[in-house]
Enzyme design. Structure first.
Site, PDB file in Angstrom:
ATOM      1  N   GLY A   1       0.814  -1.206   0.000  1.00  0.00           N
ATOM      2  CA  GLY A   1       0.000   0.000   0.000  1.00  0.00           C
ATOM      3  C   GLY A   1       0.844   1.251   0.000  1.00  0.00           C
ATOM      4  O   GLY A   1       0.616   2.181   0.757  1.00  0.00           O
TER       5      GLY A   1
ATOM      6  N   THR B   1       1.281   3.580  -2.388  1.00  0.00           N
ATOM      7  CA  THR B   1       0.978   4.582  -3.405  1.00  0.00           C
ATOM      8  C   THR B   1       0.463   5.891  -2.823  1.00  0.00           C
ATOM      9  O   THR B   1       0.454   6.913  -3.512  1.00  0.00           O
ATOM     10  CB  THR B   1      -0.057   4.051  -4.410  1.00  0.00           C
ATOM     11  OG1 THR B   1      -1.234   3.644  -3.703  1.00  0.00           O
ATOM     12  CG2 THR B   1       0.504   2.864  -5.178  1.00  0.00           C
TER      13      THR B   1
ATOM     14  N   GLY C   1      -0.747   8.062   1.232  1.00  0.00           N
ATOM     15  CA  GLY C   1      -0.864   8.038   2.681  1.00  0.00           C
ATOM     16  C   GLY C   1       0.406   7.629   3.395  1.00  0.00           C
ATOM     17  O   GLY C   1       1.529   7.930   2.971  1.00  0.00           O
ATOM     18  N   ILE C   2       0.225   6.912   4.496  1.00  0.00           N
ATOM     19  CA  ILE C   2       1.351   6.485   5.326  1.00  0.00           C
ATOM     20  C   ILE C   2       2.295   5.574   4.556  1.00  0.00           C
ATOM     21  O   ILE C   2       3.518   5.662   4.701  1.00  0.00           O
ATOM     22  CB  ILE C   2       0.831   5.790   6.597  1.00  0.00           C
ATOM     23  CG1 ILE C   2       0.183   6.832   7.530  1.00  0.00           C
ATOM     24  CG2 ILE C   2       1.957   5.062   7.333  1.00  0.00           C
ATOM     25  CD1 ILE C   2      -0.470   6.227   8.746  1.00  0.00           C
ATOM     26  N   GLY C   3       1.752   4.696   3.722  1.00  0.00           N
ATOM     27  CA  GLY C   3       2.597   3.777   2.972  1.00  0.00           C
ATOM     28  C   GLY C   3       3.546   4.490   2.032  1.00  0.00           C
ATOM     29  O   GLY C   3       4.736   4.153   1.946  1.00  0.00           O
TER      30      GLY C   3
ATOM     31  N   SER D   1      -4.258  -0.793  14.413  1.00  0.00           N
ATOM     32  CA  SER D   1      -5.054   0.352  14.845  1.00  0.00           C
ATOM     33  C   SER D   1      -5.426   0.165  16.304  1.00  0.00           C
ATOM     34  O   SER D   1      -5.605  -0.968  16.773  1.00  0.00           O
ATOM     35  CB  SER D   1      -6.330   0.462  13.997  1.00  0.00           C
ATOM     36  OG  SER D   1      -7.263   1.325  14.599  1.00  0.00           O
TER      37      SER D   1
ATOM     38  N   TYR E   1     -14.146  -3.630  10.329  1.00  0.00           N
ATOM     39  CA  TYR E   1     -12.825  -3.009  10.360  1.00  0.00           C
ATOM     40  C   TYR E   1     -12.087  -3.380  11.648  1.00  0.00           C
ATOM     41  O   TYR E   1     -10.909  -3.763  11.615  1.00  0.00           O
ATOM     42  CB  TYR E   1     -12.961  -1.492  10.248  1.00  0.00           C
ATOM     43  CG  TYR E   1     -11.640  -0.765  10.249  1.00  0.00           C
ATOM     44  CD1 TYR E   1     -10.857  -0.707   9.106  1.00  0.00           C
ATOM     45  CD2 TYR E   1     -11.171  -0.140  11.402  1.00  0.00           C
ATOM     46  CE1 TYR E   1      -9.638  -0.041   9.106  1.00  0.00           C
ATOM     47  CE2 TYR E   1      -9.956   0.527  11.411  1.00  0.00           C
ATOM     48  CZ  TYR E   1      -9.192   0.576  10.262  1.00  0.00           C
ATOM     49  OH  TYR E   1      -7.975   1.219  10.273  1.00  0.00           O
TER      50      TYR E   1
END
Length: 276
Positions: A11, A13, A15-17, A142, A167
């Site tokens: 992931g 691409t 945000g945090i990644g 999380s 989630y």
């Protein structure tokens, strides 16, 4: 950091990644930049290069986590390219749809993307992680895992689907997986999970209306993913500091049960490469 350290960030691409990949590549690691498709991967790598990252430090890789066959193909591609993998950062995740979505594999989408896919990817890369003196897995979890429960009889929420519950279940499962890796997978040298904080990403609606900059969360993840950094094996981190995970996340019987259920749901044995 010595050269030729290899880190896979799922992931990566946005945000945090994305920011984690940038920080690690700037620190002279070779970063496998995972994207859902080639277009997103090419765009992310170009953005990273434009930000000053050496393109030789980037290796794009593609897999849609809503398709476990693609996850297995990603593991094969990484294993074929690199004799060892120093760190795997399981960052890719989704907040989940308001209405239940089922993947082509037959699983509720949030559970598959946030947990079953990283489970499968990690298990299929065990040999490459074992080949590294670091061999670390960083699971981006999380704090909401503390409010989750594993719906053992209906993990794909065929009945009474609730976005928030789905989630929380996925993040609880990922945190339990961290404990399982330290107890049940001796080939994995180190595993930690982390809540990077309340960050202004697409996940923000699950927490609050306001969040800290993406760079703050990425700094936390990148520090744990730095092969030269010392970590507390099996620990759950809340930001920079070790914290107490939910009791369900470390309960041995439940952790072992989830490990076995995950093997079955991902068809792990069928997806392992056959040895000559």
């Amino acid at each position: 950091m010595p050269e030729n350290r290899v880190i896979l960030v799922t992931g990566s691409t946005d945000g945090i990644g994305y920011e984690t990949a940038r920080l690690l590549a700037a620190g002279d690691a070779t970063v496998v930049v995972h994207a859902r498709n080639e277009e997103e991967g090419s765009t992310a790598c170009q953005r990273l290069v434009n930000s000053g990252v050496d393109p030789r430090r980037l290796d794009p890789a593609v897999a849609d986590f809503a398709d476990l066959r693609q996850v297995a193909d990603l593991a094969t591609a990484v294993a074929d390219t690199y004799p060892r993998l120093d760190v795997l950062v399981n960052n890719a995740g989704i907040g989940g749809a308001h209405h239940r979505v089922v993947t082509k594999d037959g699983h509720e989408q949030t559970f598959q993307v946030n947990y079953l896919a990283p489970y499968l990817l990690t298990r299929l890369l065990e040999d490459r992680l074992a080949g590294s003196p670091v061999g670390r897995v960083v699971n981006v979890s999380s704090s909401l895992h503390r409010g989750g429960r594993i719906n053992w009889t209906d993990p794909s929420w065929k009945r009474r689907y609730n976005r928030g519950a789905a989630y929380a279940q996925s993040k609880l499962a990922l945190t339990m997986f961290t404990a399982a890796l330290t107890e049940l997978a001796p080939r994995i040298r180190e595993a930690v999970s982390v809540h990077p904080g309340i960050i202004a990403t697409g996940m923000l609606p699950h927490y609050s209306y306001r969040g800290r900059p993406v760079s703050d969360g990425a700094e936390v993840v990148a520090r744990l993913a730095d092969p030269d950094a010392k970590v507390l094996n099996g620990c759950f981190y809340d930001g920079r500091l070790p914290a107490k995970a939910a009791s369900a996340a470390v309960e041995p019987e439940a952790v072992g049960k989830l490990w076995r259920v995950s093997e079955r749901l991902t068809l792990l044995d069928q997806r392992r490469p056959t040895k000559a």
